[in-house]
Design an enzyme around this catalytic site. Structure first.
Site, PDB file in Angstrom:
ATOM      1  N   LYS A   2       0.823  -1.215   0.000  1.00 60.45           N
ATOM      2  CA  LYS A   2       0.000   0.000   0.000  1.00 60.45           C
ATOM      3  C   LYS A   2       0.859   1.268   0.000  1.00 60.45           C
ATOM      4  CE  LYS A   2      -4.086  -2.096   0.229  1.00 60.45           C
ATOM      5  NZ  LYS A   2      -5.025  -2.056  -0.888  1.00 60.45           N
ATOM      6  N   GLU A  32     -10.261   5.966   2.313  1.00 62.88           N
ATOM      7  CA  GLU A  32     -11.098   4.921   2.889  1.00 62.88           C
ATOM      8  C   GLU A  32     -10.179   3.802   3.359  1.00 62.88           C
ATOM      9  OE1 GLU A  32     -10.203   4.955  -0.173  1.00 62.88           O
ATOM     10  OE2 GLU A  32      -9.602   2.879  -0.525  1.00 62.88           O
ATOM     11  N   SER A  41       1.913  -9.778  -0.758  1.00 61.14           N
ATOM     12  CA  SER A  41       1.525  -8.367  -0.721  1.00 61.14           C
ATOM     13  C   SER A  41       1.687  -7.730   0.653  1.00 61.14           C
ATOM     14  CB  SER A  41       0.083  -8.214  -1.190  1.00 61.14           C
ATOM     15  OG  SER A  41      -0.779  -9.021  -0.414  1.00 61.14           O
TER      16      SER A  41
HETATM   17  C1  LIG Z   1      -1.679  -7.123   2.416  1.00 59.81           C
HETATM   18  C2  LIG Z   1      -2.783  -6.806   1.478  1.00 59.81           C
HETATM   19  N1  LIG Z   1      -2.859  -7.489   0.336  1.00 59.81           N
HETATM   20  C3  LIG Z   1      -3.839  -7.248  -0.542  1.00 59.81           C
HETATM   21  C4  LIG Z   1      -4.821  -6.319  -0.291  1.00 59.81           C
HETATM   22  C5  LIG Z   1      -5.912  -6.147  -1.282  1.00 59.81           C
HETATM   23  O1  LIG Z   1      -5.826  -4.953  -1.983  1.00 59.81           O
HETATM   24  P1  LIG Z   1      -5.374  -4.960  -3.491  1.00 59.81           P
HETATM   25  O2  LIG Z   1      -6.163  -6.003  -4.192  1.00 59.81           O
HETATM   26  O3  LIG Z   1      -5.700  -3.582  -3.944  1.00 59.81           O
HETATM   27  O4  LIG Z   1      -3.932  -5.253  -3.558  1.00 59.81           O
HETATM   28  C6  LIG Z   1      -4.771  -5.572   0.899  1.00 59.81           C
HETATM   29  C7  LIG Z   1      -5.773  -4.555   1.217  1.00 59.81           C
HETATM   30  O5  LIG Z   1      -5.864  -4.013   2.287  1.00 59.81           O
HETATM   31  C8  LIG Z   1      -3.725  -5.843   1.798  1.00 59.81           C
HETATM   32  O6  LIG Z   1      -3.620  -5.175   2.963  1.00 59.81           O
END
Ligand SMILES: Cc1ncc(COP(=O)(O)O)c(C=O)c1O
Ligand SMILES: Cc1ncc(COP(=O)(O)O)c(C=O)c1O
Lengths: 394, 256, 394, 256
Positions: free
Chosen positions: A95, A117, A376
């Site tokens: 993020k 948000e 992620s």
């Molecule tokens: C660690 C992590 N992975 C994935 C996501 C999903 O978001 P996005 O699909 O935009 O990567 C989030 C959302 O809060 C997240 O915190």
């Protein structure tokens, strides 16, 4: 001679990726969207801006994040898995890439405040972080239910100097937080930028956020190349709104790699949804037969979203990427497996991608394939929840 | 020219300021009686809110009304069926979000609305740029497409929106969603910006909560839209008679 | 011609830094200590080992961590502060550097199991992490009180496949966990390595852990040099056992930089202690008039230790480094200040160093000085505690 | 040769296996009476545990005893004062951790011990390599420095420790701290390793909990040390008479 389409370039001038995307907002917000689009296009072709974006991500955000070969996991499952370690980025997930870009843009537009948000709080904490660094005022909208489930993230944002507003309408979760942020934005576009947290919303957000996240894919592509792995057979990422997936896919969009987005079974907008309009975009949405948006349900707050970014809807429709889904049970097992085998506790969101690899190794993923997994985020935010669930069963 | 616009132009030419109340369809079982009562009380046209799960342009009052209506099982079909069952005595203008129409299919949605006697539609999240398809479909019926302008609207957009809107132009008095702010705000400037490029009737909405504010707003415009203030009384249990009285008060102060 | 002494080289053959250090262990552990010393000397001069240590820290641990210029903080306090971002290392602190080294050494010695002590859980989680990655069995000793205060860290270790043993003796905190780990080690030296968490314990631990942590200082020295800052006027780090401080000091030991270690006021072994013998080493300890070791008291579990690594005792005695202390109140303010100004929530431990800079800017730290701050860890582990304290006051 | 060693060698030469019980000083107000009772019951020498806050080599029983003693305010001074007040009838051997002596100052500590009639000291965290200073100080008095050997001890260390130890050599039967494991373990091998390089009396300790185990241990050694098993009975409220009986039982089984 037939030409291959080029994937993940700029959208059309109206913000379309194929049939998806566009701009569906109150007229009051149109000028702000247009201003943002112009500002982004200008900034993103300005080497000074790009330099600052990159150097903040490096010196403050901890980039580049490494690619880790998951040796024991790979051996056990018979596929060669490399993890892109967004869990090591500042604030614990990808993020930060997006919010660093958007807050720098906010300052460049002469605005002094951001709103955002957040669901579980990851994007909220990231925004509060980037805002603190630049001395921007920051207000974060969070569903009331989520503020109760995630008191510590609320406190984190407050520590960072942000104001957190509990949203009491609708399902009191992420979807409603987006609605409320949009409403707030209507009343303060003059001095306030809406720092949207994923590749969603009205044009230029889906494009802009993808561009700010594509550093993930660019780094990973180079890292695998330098280490002799080359283009992986497959790139796998979890998908909530789709920003981490878009970011890593961007590095391989026009390569031979198969791209796989893993949604939560209870929020599988591609698998179970249909085209619709929400939060300023046309995309795939989970909705009732009467066109009402339904609530998503997932163990991971970050995937608890009934839609998906429009570019993913397009990548799905065009066949360039595949979208699959994984249920809560498998996610829990995956989180435990990766922790024990590799010493990395993944976020519940990221564990969806891990779970899919575990499920499909030797099946949809041929034995011996090289797989790039986008890790992620880190699971620290989730351990209390996972503990409660597992303890509840004993 | 759509029939709605013909009617509203005639109204203006007659020297009468338009009073357009907003009702959330399905919020109470007797909601159509409230509509009829409003017409009795002096409403010139009616905005019919069709509830949507994610009303991005609405404040807390209309959100709650939408939630209540959806919980009661309201759908676009059920609303149109109820509307087609009786003549409410004033032009009806649907107000909802684009996903509903998109989900039903634009042609089918427009057909349902037309069957319900609806002659206009306000879709606040449908930008001018994205509206071609919807406008084409509406042009197969008598449904007018009504656009909003806002204090943030830029000069070139004022011109294009004022040209494109049918029936009337909805001038947001303020940078706010429904039910958030009070008073006429920037209404005068916004209305004048529309008038500079078009002679379409121009009504002021967003923030009109008292008869006095309504009156002030009509001093520089052709009419007012009264939404959250009215919906709130219904959420609190107002009867159709109360609604008639509510509208009558607005009417009389506006007409003073 | 008088020669300047060379600081932070190898200790004497008996593990002495000046008068401090040495080896005070039961005879049962002597062979293991000697074996470890030999193994470490061998490994640390083997390019293959060093290569693996470095590449694991890079690919798995997230090194190099960046140096972040704290712009708003610097402006406010009138000193130029650069933060070495150990908070971005895997598992959230510098602890990973040490455990990666020690677990690789464990494998090299042919042992299959590690044990460790932990206070708040940082070193325990780090050890569990590094052990998981190599498939080593792992048992972590933790004071019973700490297991109750840090249930989530206990669960984290369990997720990582480790066993956590609650220690019920003594004060049931860190000091007792070390005792218990030593006792356990006596019974399993054959196949088990004791992965000590700081620059303490019997020779070769203080030296070995410092060597494994000195990557912090080496990186920082190079980073500041490349960015034109050169040698900072001052290097400031918090001190529990002293591993993060030793790590960063190591990069500047023989430079002109002033070295400042910041202890917790309730555990200030240099300021309030006297020489003594504990946990296998001779160092400065907080003890009663009768020679009993006292319990330390600090808001930060990681500084809650009545001793300090022997090399620090020597650096203090020789005058090369200064040791100061900071109380809990100032730490809380510092944590909030850094969060709001820079978007970095520091660990309570690291906030001691921040607090000292805030206190002494313009005084002990002349205006305009360049200060290298070791941000040893992230505050995520501490937010629940900080929230409870601050809420309790409202 | 220190007097302790002279005594213990004579004991061995007399064919008697040494029985050395361990007491935690200050654990109960009447602890010295327990010591006296043990001598009556047949103990040949006494280990006097001086409580330390961080007893690294001790298991849970002796830890608890140390905690209890410290809570009661025991100090090295108070112990030595109590010991110097009466003759307990057997050689006294202090057992504690090095910090205490270091903190008091080695010379002062040794002086206090000597005043208390202590003729030997076991300091389990004082390695041979670090012991020069302490041994020098002890050599100014009649205090013997007793070293431990363990199953993990290497050949060269066996030789050096057996040379250095005075009074007797303390052979750990097992790789464990006090009170953890039971039985003679590796005792035979350890004792033989000492005997291969020295004729110093060699006693087995760590894990001796029953008279039978004590007897087995003495089959290949010169004596046994009984610690946690005895301390546990005192923690549970044993009287000096109980202690005398406890020791008498060990004595008779060993002597059978
Ligand atoms: C660690 C992590 N992975 C994935 C996501 C999903 O978001 P996005 O699909 O935009 O990567 C989030 C959302 O809060 C997240 O915190
Ligand atoms: C973040 C952090 N900093 C500092 C310390 C103190 O240890 P040391 O002095 O060995 O760096 C700890 C110990 O847990 C810690 O977690």
């Amino acid at each position: 001679m037939s030409q291959n389409p080029v994937y993940m370039g700029a959208p059309s001038s109206t913000g379309r990726f194929g049939d998806f995307g566009g701009r569906f907002v109150p007229e009051a917000l149109m000028p702000a969207c247009l201003e943002l689009e112009a500002a982004f296009i200008d900034a993103w072709s300005d080497p000074v801006f790009i330099d600052e974006y990159r150097s903040v991500l490096q010196e403050f955000g901890g980039r580049p994040t490494p690619v880790t070969y998951l040796g024991r996991f790979s051996k056990l499952f018979g596929v060669e898995v490399f993890a892109k370690r967004e869990d090591l980025a500042h604030t614990g997930s990808h993020k930060i890439n997006n919010v660093v870009g958007q807050t720098l843009l906010t300052r460049r537009m002469g605005k002094t405040r951001v709103i955002a948000e957040t669901g579980a709080g990851q994007h909220g904490v990231a925004t509060a972080t980037a805002a603190a660094r630049l001395g921007l005022e920051c207000t974060v909208f969070m569903g009331e239910l989520d503020t109760q489930r995630q008191v510590l993230n609320v406190f984190r944002m407050e520590l960072l100097g942000s104001k957190v507003v509990a949203v009491t309408s609708g399902s009191r979760t992420l979807k409603d937080a987006v609605n409320e942020a949009m409403r707030e934005w209507v009343s303060c576009v003059q001095d306030t930028h809406y720092c949207l947290g994923s590749v969603m919303g009205p044009h230029p957000f889906p494009w802009m956020v993808r561009e700010f996240q594509s550093i993930i894919g660019q780094e990973a592509e180079e890292q695998l190349r330098l280490r002799g792995v080359g283009v992986p057979d497959m790139v796998v990422a979890c998908v909530g709104g789709g920003s981490n997936a878009a970011g890593i896919f961007a590095g391989f969009a026009n390569s031979s790699a198969r791209l796989v987005g893993v949604e939560a079974a209870g929020g599988a907008a591609v698998t179970n949804g249909s085209p619709g309009i929400l939060h300023g975009m046309k995309s795939m949405l989970i909705q009732s037969e009467h066109g009402q948006i339904e609530e998503a349900h997932s163990i991971s707050a970050g995937l608890d979203y009934p839609g998906i970014g429009p570019e993913h809807a397009y990548l799905a429709a065009s066949g360039r990427a595949e979208y699959v889904s994984i249920g809560d049970e498998d996610v829990l097992v995956a989180l435990q497996t990766l922790s024990e085998l590799e010493g990395i506790i993944p976020a519940l969101e990221s564990a969806h991608a891990v779970a899919w690899i575990m499920q499909e190794a030797g099946l949809a993923i041929p034995r011996g394939s090289t797989v790039l997994l986008n890790l992620s985020g880190r699971g620290d935010k989730d351990v209390a929840q996972v503990r409660d669930i597992l303890r509840g069963r004993e | 020219m759509k029939s709605l616009e013909v009617t509203l132009r005639e109204l203006r030419d007659s020297g009468r300021k338009a009073l357009v109340p907003y009702f959330m369809a399905g919020v109470t079982p007797d909601w159509t009686q409230h509509v009829a009562a409003a017409v009795l009380g002096g409403a010139d046209a009616i905005e019919i809110g069709i509830p949507f799960s994610d009303p991005m342009m609405d404040g807390i009052v209309i959100q709650r009304a939408a939630e209540r209506s959806l919980e009661a099982g309201t759908t676009l079909d059920s609303i149109c069926a109820q509307l087609s069952a009786r003549d409410l005595g004033a032009p009806l203008i649907a107000m909802t979000y684009y996903n509903l129409f998109h989900h039903y299919g634009l042609r089918r949605a427009a057909g349902l609305l037309a069957q319900g006697g609806v002659v206009g539609a306000i879709v606040p999240d449908l930008t001018l740029e994205e509206s071609d398809e919807w406008r084409e479909v509406c042009d197969e019926t008598d449904i007018a497409t009504i656009f909003l302008v806002a204090p943030s609207t830029t000069e070139d957009r004022f011109a294009r929106l004022a040209q494109a809107t049918q029936g009337f132009c909805y001038a947001s008095a303020r940078m706010a969603v429904t039910g958030r702010a009070q008073g006429a705000g920037d209404a005068t400037r916004v209305v004048e910006a529309v008038r500079a490029t078009s002679d379409v009737p121009t009504y002021v909405g967003i923030g009109i909560t008292s008869p006095q504010q309504a009156r002030e707003a009509t001093e520089h415009s052709d009419g007012v839209i009264v939404g959250s203030a009215l919906v709130e009384t219904i959420l609190k249990g107002a009867s159709p008679a109360d609604t008639e009285a509510f509208i009558r008060t607005f009417r009389s102060v506006i007409d003073e």
